[in-house]
Design an enzyme around this catalytic site. Structure first.
Site, PDB file in Angstrom:
ATOM      1  CB  ILE A 251      -0.159   4.565   6.951  1.00  0.00           C
ATOM      2  CG1 ILE A 251      -1.119   3.491   6.947  1.00  0.00           C
ATOM      3  CG2 ILE A 251       0.076   5.322   5.979  1.00  0.00           C
ATOM      4  CD1 ILE A 251      -2.880   3.758   6.805  1.00  0.00           C
ATOM      5  CG  ASP A 252      -0.886  -0.598   8.899  1.00  0.00           C
ATOM      6  OD1 ASP A 252      -1.926   0.565   8.654  1.00  0.00           O
ATOM      7  OD2 ASP A 252      -0.933  -1.588   8.208  1.00  0.00           O
TER       8      ASP A 252
ATOM      9  N   GLY B 259       0.969  -1.120   0.059  1.00  0.00           N
ATOM     10  CA  GLY B 259      -0.103  -0.074   0.076  1.00  0.00           C
ATOM     11  C   GLY B 259       0.865   1.284  -0.238  1.00  0.00           C
TER      12      GLY B 259
END
Ligand code: F6P
Length: 354
Positions: A133-134, A10
């Protein structure tokens, strides 16, 4: 030295800044960088591998997305081709050596690291840069993109306050994060949420509803609940979307709708739910993420100079260090339950669902 670089998985704010740092750091050593488009797919597509010059990366530090494109599905080891799933990894290896590359920089999350590991086992000299982003990659203090995602989520939550208050509603807001609650926890604390549900703490709806009722009884007739997409009740599983596609992780989602409906039916409070979804992956990286990304990229080139193949760049503040890539994939970096940030949330009176 001729270096190939790709971006996989992603997108995350900061990818372009990493690319810029890789190109400029390599150029300062007289080395050349080539971008591989769409994960590894560029290796078996005409024009899919092209030079990345310092001119081409000018002005992209603050640009969201990735100028190279990315690929989530279609691992070269299990590639869908003409209705079949085939192993075309040797085409990548051949492409790498035929084009005279000396080193590869793979920028991605744990899925990309696993793939990179498979190519390392086939002899390709790779250095990995952790991206998501996690913030769930083990071995590094923080991944680039996380801080921007938290800032975006916080801004959205701030905006929902006035709406919730005007309508006396409890707003249930779902945020990404996969199996970890980093984004939910940090944005929820920053935006003074009343309830934060994260996968690391299975929730009890009685505790959530009791918190909302206490709030309304005390005269605060609105509530903000931040719910990580992987949050789940004690004894229950995570909610998923659609059917799992071949070579992909199952998609998580729907938990905020469910919790909103439960709060409404148990307390009578009007609720609304929404998911911030891919908004959190978009936009310009924050200044912090830009600087972090540039450091990751510059360090990746330094790793090549030092011959640290098979490693990932890890942020060990204030330094960038090199660790075996296995460290990044062996476990997921969950929110530690005994951490200061959890203690802080509790001391701020936020209900964590237990
Ligand atoms: O890993 C990043 C992430 O944004 C997760 O938070 C989320 O579960 C997933 O990717 C969604 O991916 P997709 O691009 O397949 O919707």
């Amino acid at each position: 030295m001729k270096i190939a670089v790709n971006t996989g998985g992603g997108d995350a704010p900061g990818l372009n800044a990493v690319l810029r740092a890789v190109v400029n750091s390599a150029a300062s050593r007289g080395w050349h960088v080539y971008g591989v488009r769409d994960g590894y797919n560029g290796f078996f597509r005409p024009g899919g591998v092209h030079p990345l010059t310092t001119d081409m990366v000018r002005g992209i530090t603050g640009l969201g997305g990735t100028i190279l494109g990315t690929a989530i599905s279609g691992s070269p080891f299990e590639f869908p081709r003409e209705g079949e799933v085939v192993d075309i990894s040797d085409e990548v290896v051949r492409g790498f050596y035929e084009q005279g590359f000396d080193a590869f920089i793979a920028i991605g999350g744990d899925g990309s690291f696993r793939l990179a590991k498979q190519f390392m086992d086939k002899g390709i000299p790779i250095v990995c840069v952790p991206k998501t982003i996690d913030n769930d990659v083990n071995g590094t203090h923080v991944t680039f993109g996380f801080q921007t995602a938290v800032a975006t989520a916080t801004e959205c939550l701030d905006k929902l306050h006035s709406h919730a208050e005007s309508h006396r509603r409890a707003m249930c807001v779902e945020v990404m994060g996969r199996y970890c609650g980093w984004i939910a926890l940090h944005s929820g604390i920053a935006a003074t949420a009343d309830v934060i549900l994260i996968p690391e703490i299975p929730y009890d709806l009685d505790a959530v509803c009791a918190k909302i009722e206490r709030r309304y009884t005390a005269g605060r007739t609105f509530a903000i609940c931040v719910i990580a997409e992987g949050a789940h009740p004690a004894g229950g599983g995570m909610m998923t979307l659609g059917t799992k596609e071949q070579g992909r992780e199952v998609r998580l989602g729907g938990i905020a709708d469910h919790v909103a409906e439960e709060i409404r039916s148990r307390t009578g409070v009007e609720t609304r739910s929404l998911s911030l979804g891919h908004l959190l992956r978009g936009g310009h990286p924050t200044a912090y993420d830009r600087v972090l990304s540039l450091q990751y990229g510059a360090a990746a080139v330094r790793a090549i100079e030092l011959g640290k193949f098979g490693s990932m760049v890890a942020f060990d503040p204030p330094d960038m260090v090199f660790k075996p890539v296995d460290e990044g994939i062996e476990v997921t970096k969950s929110v530690p339950l005994d951490s200061e940030v959890i203690r802080c949330a509790r001391e701020m009176g936020i209900c964590l669902g237990d």
